[in-house]
Design an enzyme around this catalytic site. Structure first.
Site, PDB file in Angstrom:
ATOM      1  N   HIS A  27     -12.868   6.276 -20.249  1.00 33.22           N
ATOM      2  CA  HIS A  27     -11.422   6.500 -20.406  1.00 33.22           C
ATOM      3  C   HIS A  27     -11.109   7.225 -21.701  1.00 33.22           C
ATOM      4  CE1 HIS A  27      -7.286   5.330 -19.068  1.00 33.22           C
ATOM      5  NE2 HIS A  27      -7.047   5.712 -20.307  1.00 33.22           N
ATOM      6  N   HIS A  29      -8.740  10.680 -22.879  1.00 30.50           N
ATOM      7  CA  HIS A  29      -7.835  11.760 -22.480  1.00 30.50           C
ATOM      8  C   HIS A  29      -8.159  13.025 -23.273  1.00 30.50           C
ATOM      9  CE1 HIS A  29      -4.777   9.209 -20.343  1.00 30.50           C
ATOM     10  NE2 HIS A  29      -5.350   8.274 -21.086  1.00 30.50           N
ATOM     11  N   ARG A  82      -1.290  26.079 -25.766  1.00 26.67           N
ATOM     12  CA  ARG A  82      -0.474  27.129 -25.152  1.00 26.67           C
ATOM     13  C   ARG A  82      -1.250  28.173 -24.369  1.00 26.67           C
ATOM     14  NH1 ARG A  82       4.596  27.854 -29.334  1.00 26.67           N
ATOM     15  NH2 ARG A  82       5.140  25.647 -29.281  1.00 26.67           N
ATOM     16  N   ASP A 148      -5.042  13.018 -14.349  1.00 27.52           N
ATOM     17  CA  ASP A 148      -3.982  12.046 -14.632  1.00 27.52           C
ATOM     18  C   ASP A 148      -2.634  12.648 -14.256  1.00 27.52           C
ATOM     19  OD1 ASP A 148      -3.106   9.592 -15.581  1.00 27.52           O
ATOM     20  OD2 ASP A 148      -3.042  10.220 -17.681  1.00 27.52           O
ATOM     21  N   GLY A 180       1.426   7.499 -18.596  1.00 23.54           N
ATOM     22  CA  GLY A 180       2.788   7.712 -19.093  1.00 23.54           C
ATOM     23  C   GLY A 180       3.547   6.413 -19.228  1.00 23.54           C
ATOM     24  N   HIS A 207      -2.940   3.207 -15.274  1.00 21.80           N
ATOM     25  CA  HIS A 207      -2.547   2.527 -16.512  1.00 21.80           C
ATOM     26  C   HIS A 207      -1.587   1.421 -16.085  1.00 21.80           C
ATOM     27  CE1 HIS A 207      -3.847   6.373 -18.270  1.00 21.80           C
ATOM     28  NE2 HIS A 207      -3.948   5.744 -19.421  1.00 21.80           N
ATOM     29  N   GLU A 210      -0.151  -2.634 -19.609  1.00 23.92           N
ATOM     30  CA  GLU A 210      -0.233  -2.190 -21.007  1.00 23.92           C
ATOM     31  C   GLU A 210       1.079  -2.533 -21.713  1.00 23.92           C
ATOM     32  OE1 GLU A 210      -0.442   2.060 -21.551  1.00 23.92           O
ATOM     33  OE2 GLU A 210      -1.265   1.892 -23.585  1.00 23.92           O
TER      34      GLU A 210
HETATM   35  N1  HPA Z   1      -0.791   4.778 -21.723  1.00 22.20           N
HETATM   36  C1  HPA Z   1      -0.085   5.570 -20.932  1.00 22.20           C
HETATM   37  N2  HPA Z   1      -0.265   6.880 -20.884  1.00 22.20           N
HETATM   38  C2  HPA Z   1      -1.197   7.407 -21.661  1.00 22.20           C
HETATM   39  C3  HPA Z   1      -1.978   6.632 -22.498  1.00 22.20           C
HETATM   40  C4  HPA Z   1      -1.747   5.246 -22.536  1.00 22.20           C
HETATM   41  O1  HPA Z   1      -2.398   4.479 -23.266  1.00 22.20           O
HETATM   42  N3  HPA Z   1      -2.819   7.462 -23.141  1.00 22.20           N
HETATM   43  C5  HPA Z   1      -2.549   8.696 -22.691  1.00 22.20           C
HETATM   44  N4  HPA Z   1      -1.582   8.675 -21.805  1.00 22.20           N
HETATM   45 ZN    ZN Z   2      -5.164   6.144 -21.213  1.00 17.87          ZN
END
Ligand code: HPA
Ligand code: ZN
Length: 341
Positions: A27, A29, A82, A148, A180, A207, A210
């Site tokens: 995991h 990004h 960009r 994602d 998000g 996700h 959280e």
């Molecule tokens: N939570 C939600 N969206 C995200 C996260 C996260 O921890 N990291 C990157 N996008």
């Molecule tokens: Zn994440």
């Protein structure tokens, strides 16, 4: 008891041993791997308001204390990517960081709909970053991609993301994910997209748990048929959910530094990973957004070692288990097994 402010371990020998162990990250990004200095470079290149600011606007941006401020920082980072070349460079430096940590396999999250939202040619960017990771896998870590999608942007862009994931499946895309603002759109609005992803042979991550509670994790499982839950730190609130995760071997992508920096775990509180481990919930360790959180997979291991009092051999076991949760075929899994001590 280890609390959030401890960022490194005080046992140099253990740190050296942890560094050498082959690793798997599930995991991370791509966009969130952008560091402060990389953002400064892009701000200068494009003469953006961050560059023109009298104060150190980049440091201020990275000093977020809350989840909404984190999402804002994430957005600003993305607004500085960009061209396809910016994405390729970022991919290259993330791959290098993974290689430096002896990472043999990683699943990188990438959000192509951000490109289309911000006016970039999404397909050109996708093709460029996939190609970059294919080249790197000859000498560095082997990479699979998870596309994602941004929950608050709704199901249409999620459908678009699925289309891209299917189109590029043969080029290393293993699944889709939703991220998000977890509190924005209910999971059921994405149910059909995730169902179609499953039919297309794509894996599914969400996700959840959280910022929202255990109910949100149930919805990710029931509505989206998620095979892994990102974070899921609120799962412990619900004993039935704990039983489910344990019984079905459904793992959480745990990201300790992320949780403290976004404030979803209070800085003076212990991280729930202690109770997760005690309950037998399957989990993996991950950096999430190493640039934004100023962390790395190795640092996450160091933090976990401190909290859980783990020795190096427990990280070898963790890596073997992590391999079981990777989106690989059993034949591929066997090959990576040989690379893990
Ligand atoms: N939570 C939600 N969206 C995200 C996260 C996260 O921890 N990291 C990157 N996008
Ligand atoms: Zn994440």
């Amino acid at each position: 008891m280890a609390h959030g402010n401890h960022s490194t371990i005080h046992n140099p020998q253990l740190a050296i041993e942890l560094r050498e162990i082959p690793k798997i990250e599930l995991h991370v990004h791509l966009e969130g791997s952008l560091t402060e200095s990389q953002l400064r470079y892009l701000a200068k290149k494009y003469r953006t308001p961050l560059w023109e600011s009298q104060t150190d606007a980049v440091a201020e941006l990275y000093n977020f204390q809350t989840f909404p401020d984190f999402l804002n920082a994430y957005k600003v980072c993305c607004q500085h990517l960009r061209t396809p070349e910016d994405y390729v460079q970022l991919t290259g430096s993330l791959l290098q960081q993974l290689a430096d940590q002896h990472c043999v396999y990683a699943e990188i999250l990438f959000t192509p709909s951000i490109c289309s939202r911000f006016g970039l040619p999404a397909e050109e960017v996708i093709e460029a970053v996939l190609q970059r990771s294919i080249e790197a896998s000859r000498s560095g870590p082997h990479i699979r991609w998870v596309f994602d999608t941004v929950r608050q942007w709704g199901p249409d862009l999620c459908w678009q993301t699925l289309e891209w994931a299917i189109r590029y499946q043969e080029k290393g895309v293993a699944g889709i994910c939703i991220g998000g603002d977890e509190a924005s759109e209910p999971a059921r609005r994405f149910r059909e997209v995730f169902e179609s992803a499953e039919k297309a042979g794509l894996h599914r991550v969400a996700h959840a748990g959280e910022i929202c509670d255990a109910r949100s994790v149930w919805l990710a499982i029931e509505e989206l048929r998620a095979e892994r839950i990102a974070h899921g730190i609120r799962a412990l609130q619900d004993p039935l959910l704990v039983d489910y995760l344990v019984g079905h071997r459904l793992p959480l992508d745990v990201c300790i530094t992320s949780n403290f920096k976004t404030g979803v775990v209070e800085r003076d509180q212990p991280h729930p990973i202690e109770n997760m481990a005690r309950s037998g919930i399957p989990f993996t360790l991950n950096s999430d957004d190493p640039g934004l959180f100023q962390t790395s997979l190795l640092q996450e291991w160091e933090r976990a070692a401190e909290i859980l009092h783990w020795l190096p051999e427990q990280f070898v076991t963790l890596t073997r288990q992590t391999l079981q949760y990777a989106f690989l075929t059993s034949e591929e899994r066997r090959q990576f097994q040989n690379l893990i001590r």
